[in-house]
Every structure is written in C-alpha cells, then in structure tokens.
Motif scaffolding. Structure first.
Motif, PDB file in Angstrom:
ATOM      1  N   TRP A 247       0.857  -1.194   0.000  1.00 42.05           N
ATOM      2  CA  TRP A 247       0.000   0.000   0.000  1.00 42.05           C
ATOM      3  C   TRP A 247       0.887   1.237   0.000  1.00 42.05           C
ATOM      4  O   TRP A 247       1.644   1.472   0.933  1.00 42.05           O
ATOM      5  CB  TRP A 247      -0.883  -0.023   1.236  1.00 42.05           C
ATOM      6  CG  TRP A 247      -1.896   1.085   1.362  1.00 42.05           C
ATOM      7  CD1 TRP A 247      -2.176   2.077   0.479  1.00 42.05           C
ATOM      8  CD2 TRP A 247      -2.779   1.288   2.479  1.00 42.05           C
ATOM      9  NE1 TRP A 247      -3.158   2.893   0.959  1.00 42.05           N
ATOM     10  CE2 TRP A 247      -3.549   2.430   2.173  1.00 42.05           C
ATOM     11  CE3 TRP A 247      -2.979   0.619   3.673  1.00 42.05           C
ATOM     12  CZ2 TRP A 247      -4.522   2.913   3.059  1.00 42.05           C
ATOM     13  CZ3 TRP A 247      -3.932   1.091   4.543  1.00 42.05           C
ATOM     14  CH2 TRP A 247      -4.704   2.219   4.241  1.00 42.05           C
ATOM     15  N   THR A 248       0.782   2.017  -1.072  1.00 39.31           N
ATOM     16  CA  THR A 248       1.568   3.234  -1.223  1.00 39.31           C
ATOM     17  C   THR A 248       0.644   4.440  -1.285  1.00 39.31           C
ATOM     18  O   THR A 248      -0.444   4.385  -1.875  1.00 39.31           O
ATOM     19  CB  THR A 248       2.411   3.188  -2.512  1.00 39.31           C
ATOM     20  OG1 THR A 248       3.445   2.217  -2.357  1.00 39.31           O
ATOM     21  CG2 THR A 248       3.052   4.530  -2.822  1.00 39.31           C
ATOM     22  N   ARG A 249       1.080   5.536  -0.693  1.00 38.55           N
ATOM     23  CA  ARG A 249       0.400   6.829  -0.842  1.00 38.55           C
ATOM     24  C   ARG A 249       1.386   7.820  -1.429  1.00 38.55           C
ATOM     25  O   ARG A 249       2.523   7.925  -0.973  1.00 38.55           O
ATOM     26  CB  ARG A 249      -0.121   7.345   0.496  1.00 38.55           C
ATOM     27  CG  ARG A 249      -0.770   8.744   0.428  1.00 38.55           C
ATOM     28  CD  ARG A 249      -1.528   9.065   1.717  1.00 38.55           C
ATOM     29  NE  ARG A 249      -2.570   8.067   1.904  1.00 38.55           N
ATOM     30  CZ  ARG A 249      -3.122   7.790   3.092  1.00 38.55           C
ATOM     31  NH1 ARG A 249      -2.699   8.402   4.179  1.00 38.55           N
ATOM     32  NH2 ARG A 249      -4.063   6.879   3.184  1.00 38.55           N
ATOM     33  N   VAL A 250       0.942   8.560  -2.454  1.00 41.84           N
ATOM     34  CA  VAL A 250       1.762   9.619  -3.034  1.00 41.84           C
ATOM     35  C   VAL A 250       1.064  10.945  -2.768  1.00 41.84           C
ATOM     36  O   VAL A 250      -0.082  11.144  -3.173  1.00 41.84           O
ATOM     37  CB  VAL A 250       1.978   9.429  -4.546  1.00 41.84           C
ATOM     38  CG1 VAL A 250       2.854  10.561  -5.092  1.00 41.84           C
ATOM     39  CG2 VAL A 250       2.624   8.077  -4.842  1.00 41.84           C
ATOM     40  N   ILE A 251       1.742  11.833  -2.052  1.00 43.69           N
ATOM     41  CA  ILE A 251       1.209  13.163  -1.774  1.00 43.69           C
ATOM     42  C   ILE A 251       1.698  14.104  -2.863  1.00 43.69           C
ATOM     43  O   ILE A 251       2.902  14.290  -3.055  1.00 43.69           O
ATOM     44  CB  ILE A 251       1.659  13.645  -0.390  1.00 43.69           C
ATOM     45  CG1 ILE A 251       1.067  12.736   0.693  1.00 43.69           C
ATOM     46  CG2 ILE A 251       1.225  15.093  -0.155  1.00 43.69           C
ATOM     47  CD1 ILE A 251       1.493  13.084   2.089  1.00 43.69           C
ATOM     48  N   HIS A 252       0.748  14.678  -3.595  1.00 46.84           N
ATOM     49  CA  HIS A 252       1.077  15.538  -4.726  1.00 46.84           C
ATOM     50  C   HIS A 252       1.158  16.999  -4.281  1.00 46.84           C
ATOM     51  O   HIS A 252       0.767  17.349  -3.159  1.00 46.84           O
ATOM     52  CB  HIS A 252       0.034  15.354  -5.827  1.00 46.84           C
ATOM     53  CG  HIS A 252      -0.212  13.917  -6.180  1.00 46.84           C
ATOM     54  ND1 HIS A 252       0.772  13.110  -6.716  1.00 46.84           N
ATOM     55  CD2 HIS A 252      -1.316  13.127  -6.035  1.00 46.84           C
ATOM     56  CE1 HIS A 252       0.282  11.892  -6.909  1.00 46.84           C
ATOM     57  NE2 HIS A 252      -0.981  11.889  -6.503  1.00 46.84           N
ATOM     58  N   ASP A 253       1.632  17.840  -5.179  1.00 50.23           N
ATOM     59  CA  ASP A 253       1.850  19.243  -4.820  1.00 50.23           C
ATOM     60  C   ASP A 253       0.644  20.124  -5.119  1.00 50.23           C
ATOM     61  O   ASP A 253       0.746  21.345  -5.127  1.00 50.23           O
ATOM     62  CB  ASP A 253       3.077  19.782  -5.564  1.00 50.23           C
ATOM     63  CG  ASP A 253       2.906  19.734  -7.080  1.00 50.23           C
ATOM     64  OD1 ASP A 253       1.857  19.256  -7.572  1.00 50.23           O
ATOM     65  OD2 ASP A 253       3.838  20.176  -7.787  1.00 50.23           O
ATOM     66  N   ASN A 254      -0.520  19.522  -5.360  1.00 49.01           N
ATOM     67  CA  ASN A 254      -1.696  20.301  -5.769  1.00 49.01           C
ATOM     68  C   ASN A 254      -2.894  20.100  -4.842  1.00 49.01           C
ATOM     69  O   ASN A 254      -4.030  20.332  -5.235  1.00 49.01           O
ATOM     70  CB  ASN A 254      -2.089  19.933  -7.203  1.00 49.01           C
ATOM     71  CG  ASN A 254      -2.521  18.483  -7.337  1.00 49.01           C
ATOM     72  OD1 ASN A 254      -2.284  17.668  -6.448  1.00 49.01           O
ATOM     73  ND2 ASN A 254      -3.144  18.148  -8.454  1.00 49.01           N
ATOM     74  N   GLY A 255      -2.634  19.647  -3.617  1.00 44.63           N
ATOM     75  CA  GLY A 255      -3.727  19.462  -2.676  1.00 44.63           C
ATOM     76  C   GLY A 255      -4.391  18.104  -2.724  1.00 44.63           C
ATOM     77  O   GLY A 255      -5.367  17.867  -2.015  1.00 44.63           O
ATOM     78  N   TYR A 256      -3.875  17.195  -3.549  1.00 43.89           N
ATOM     79  CA  TYR A 256      -4.410  15.835  -3.638  1.00 43.89           C
ATOM     80  C   TYR A 256      -3.336  14.820  -3.255  1.00 43.89           C
ATOM     81  O   TYR A 256      -2.133  15.097  -3.331  1.00 43.89           O
ATOM     82  CB  TYR A 256      -4.872  15.515  -5.062  1.00 43.89           C
ATOM     83  CG  TYR A 256      -6.162  16.160  -5.478  1.00 43.89           C
ATOM     84  CD1 TYR A 256      -7.381  15.632  -5.089  1.00 43.89           C
ATOM     85  CD2 TYR A 256      -6.159  17.295  -6.288  1.00 43.89           C
ATOM     86  CE1 TYR A 256      -8.583  16.210  -5.480  1.00 43.89           C
ATOM     87  CE2 TYR A 256      -7.350  17.886  -6.691  1.00 43.89           C
ATOM     88  CZ  TYR A 256      -8.554  17.338  -6.277  1.00 43.89           C
ATOM     89  OH  TYR A 256      -9.736  17.929  -6.664  1.00 43.89           O
ATOM     90  N   SER A 257      -3.774  13.639  -2.888  1.00 45.23           N
ATOM     91  CA  SER A 257      -2.883  12.487  -2.802  1.00 45.23           C
ATOM     92  C   SER A 257      -3.608  11.295  -3.387  1.00 45.23           C
ATOM     93  O   SER A 257      -4.845  11.304  -3.518  1.00 45.23           O
ATOM     94  CB  SER A 257      -2.446  12.207  -1.356  1.00 45.23           C
ATOM     95  OG  SER A 257      -3.541  11.818  -0.555  1.00 45.23           O
ATOM     96  N   THR A 258      -2.859  10.276  -3.768  1.00 45.67           N
ATOM     97  CA  THR A 258      -3.445   9.071  -4.352  1.00 45.67           C
ATOM     98  C   THR A 258      -2.938   7.837  -3.616  1.00 45.67           C
ATOM     99  O   THR A 258      -1.789   7.779  -3.192  1.00 45.67           O
ATOM    100  CB  THR A 258      -3.108   8.958  -5.854  1.00 45.67           C
ATOM    101  OG1 THR A 258      -1.709   9.221  -6.061  1.00 45.67           O
ATOM    102  CG2 THR A 258      -3.924   9.958  -6.658  1.00 45.67           C
TER     103      THR A 258
END
Length: 354
Positions: A247-258
C-alpha cells in the motif's frame, strides 16, 4: 522516512501481542508507582498508556528509533506514551472506539518511522478484517513532545501542517512540501484534478470496477484497474510513502494524494517520485486487511481542501483523472467519459495523463 530495518512484526494478519518481545516491536506494560526506599513518596506517575496497551493496538518501532524518543515518566516506555497519543487522535478522527474496532476484528497500528529530539513521524493504520468489504484507513502522523506530553497531528489536519513545518525531521524541502501540500486551507479542487491514472501514460488497463468507496461507504473515491502491463505507476509526481507492504500513498503538490493498494512485487518507498514511477504490480496483497477477488490496483483519490474532512477520500463524480471525467452510479458501477466516448466497468481505459 527510512524503510524498516527489521522484519515486520505481523503474525496471522495481526500484530504480535504486547507480551511478545523482539527488536522490531519493543513494548512493555506500564508499571505501578514506585516507592523510594525509606521515603513514603511516590515517583512521578507514569503517563497514561491505556489505549496503547489495548489488545488490538500494535506498535512497531525499532530499538534504534525507540532510543531516540524522549524518555517518559514512570514505568511506561517512550514508545507506548507516543502511541497512546497517536491512537487517541486516530480514534477521534475515525469516530470509533477500540471496543467497537475489536468487535469488528480491526486493529490500530502505530508504526514509528523516525524520531529525533522532541519530534517523531510515522504511519497510523486502522486495519480491516481480512475478507471484509471494508478497507483499511491510514494517516501519516507527526508529533512533538513538550511538557511531558505529545502533541499529535494527523495527515490533512491543520495540526499536521503546523507541527511538520517546525519539525526537526526530514530535509527542509520534503518537510515544507508535505506541510504545504497537506494544508487544508491551501486549495479548493475543481473538475480537473491534475492527477492521472495508476498506470503509465499512453497505456491502457481495464477498469474492472467503477467508482466505489475506499471501504463499504461513500464517498465513491476509488476505481479498480487490472490487465494491461499489470504494473502500478504514480499518477502524478510527489512524495511517496509506503504505508505497509502493498500500500503506497503519493502526496502531490496540488492538494491531492493518491492511494494504491493490493500491490505485489512491492517497492518500499519514502521520498520524491516522478509521474509514472514504478510502484509495484497489480496483486492481492492485504497488508492491512480487506478483501480482493483477483489481482488488481485499488486506486483512491484523497484531498486536503476541507478543514472538516481534511485528508480523506473524495468522491470522483464530475472529477477528471487521466483525461476522463468520472460519473458515479451505484457503487462499482458508473462510468467515465471523454470526447463523447464512454468506458464502463469491464472496458479498456487509456491514460492520457493530466
């Protein structure tokens, strides 16, 4: 964060109980008050660890990291005191007590990944029972020790951004990026999320299930993909964190994560990744519980725009990912459309990027 240097302390899908000792899991029960020899005066009372000492709470910490945690008063270990504070915040955010979770065969896991000075950083997970329709929940957490107590911030809350901005952990770029990206006052999402799909741009996979909840309840934040090259890739660049082995989470620089769940051939990540970075293969991993009926990528969208529901999954209805606008129907139904074309569950979807 650095990957664990010791084996994961898991047995039969459950954390090893507190009575078991290992270098990966260093837990002790809180002791009674000590009475000094010849003086009728108790030493300082140990900090409460009632939550951390519960049978369905597990704490994972290496001896090296535990040694870096501030010492606690009384008989409780430093990691127990920290875990108690984290569990308290997790239960508040989750809106569930430990007894209720235990009745559902669910646990709270506190995985302390870093500690330095008065600061700590890690992952907190509420597991799902294996085979259950519900899915696990997870947060990054940061904590600061002052006045003998821990102040904890869970990912997506204002406290998380504030504590992390002042933390001694991580390099400055990562700390500032994560603090800013997860500030719930930073951004309001619009239709174009600026996020792609969980496979390489220019390739296709089968959308095996349309929008559905990360667990059994709304919002319908998730889509399942399988087939194609069978590999999972970051839908946008950002900072990637392995929540558990699959299980991976990627925090993006635009207010979202996936989120990407059920991965196999798993790549343990912590740090900067680019759009399209390899994360693993579609699989049946249940590192935090739940269920799967066949190899796939369980892909979920999270946002940090709402202070009342910050850092949580957001409904896909009307949002654009990978060049497709998603439309909710009944859970696992719905479809996505682009330029007059529609893809329904079982159809092939091309990733156009963002």
């Amino acid at each position: 964060m650095r990957p664990p240097t010791t084996p994961r302390a898991v047995r039969s899908g459950r954390f090893i109980p507190h009575q078991a000792r290992s270098t990966a899991l260093t837990l002790t029960a809180a002791t009674a008050l000590l009475v000094s020899a010849g003086v009728a005066q108790a030493s300082p009372a140990p900090a409460s660890v009632d939550l951390a000492d519960a049978s369905n709470v597990g704490v994972l910490v290496t001896e090296e990291i535990a040694a870096d945690l501030p010492a606690s008063a009384g008989g409780a270990t430093a990691e127990e005191v920290l875990a108690d504070a984290v569990v308290e915040d997790v239960l508040t955010e989750h809106g569930t007590g430990l007894k209720t979770l235990d009745a559902q065969d669910r646990e709270v896991r506190v995985d302390v990944r870093e500690a330095e000075g008065a600061a700590a950083f890690g992952v907190a997970i509420v597991t799902a029972a294996e085979g259950a329709e519900d899915s696990p929940n997870a947060w990054l957490f940061t904590a600061d020790h002052a006045g003998g107590e821990w102040a904890v911030g869970l990912e997506g809350t204002p406290e998380f951004a504030e504590l992390l901005a002042e933390s001694e952990l991580m390099d400055a770029e990562e700390r500032d990026t994560i603090a800013t990206s997860t500030d719930p006052d930073r951004v309001s999402p619009n239709q174009a999320t600026g996020v792609g799909l969980p496979f390489e741009i220019g390739t296709s996979m089968t959308m095996t299930s349309g929008p559905h909840g990360w667990g059994s309840e709304p919002p319908l934040s998730s889509v399942d993909f399988a087939g194609g090259a069978g590999t999972a890739h970051a839908a946008r660049g950002g900072y990637a964190y392995s929540l558990c082995d699959g299980w991976t989470r990627v925090i993006h620089d635009n207010g979202y994560s996936t989120d990407y769940y059920h991965l196999e051939d798993y790549q343990w990540l912590d740090g900067d990744v680019e759009t399209g970075s390899y994360l693993g293969t579609q699989g049946n991993s249940l590192c935090a519980g739940g269920s799967t009926t066949g190899p796939h990528i369980h892909f979920g969208l999270r946002a940090y725009d709402d202070p009342n529901g910050a850092g949580w999954y957001v409904g896909l209805n009307g949002l654009e990912l990978g060049g497709w606008t998603f439309v909710e129907g009944a859970a696992y139904g719905g479809y996505a459309h682009r330029d007059g074309a529609e893809v329904h569950p079982g159809g092939s979807m091309h990733n156009y990027g963002f």
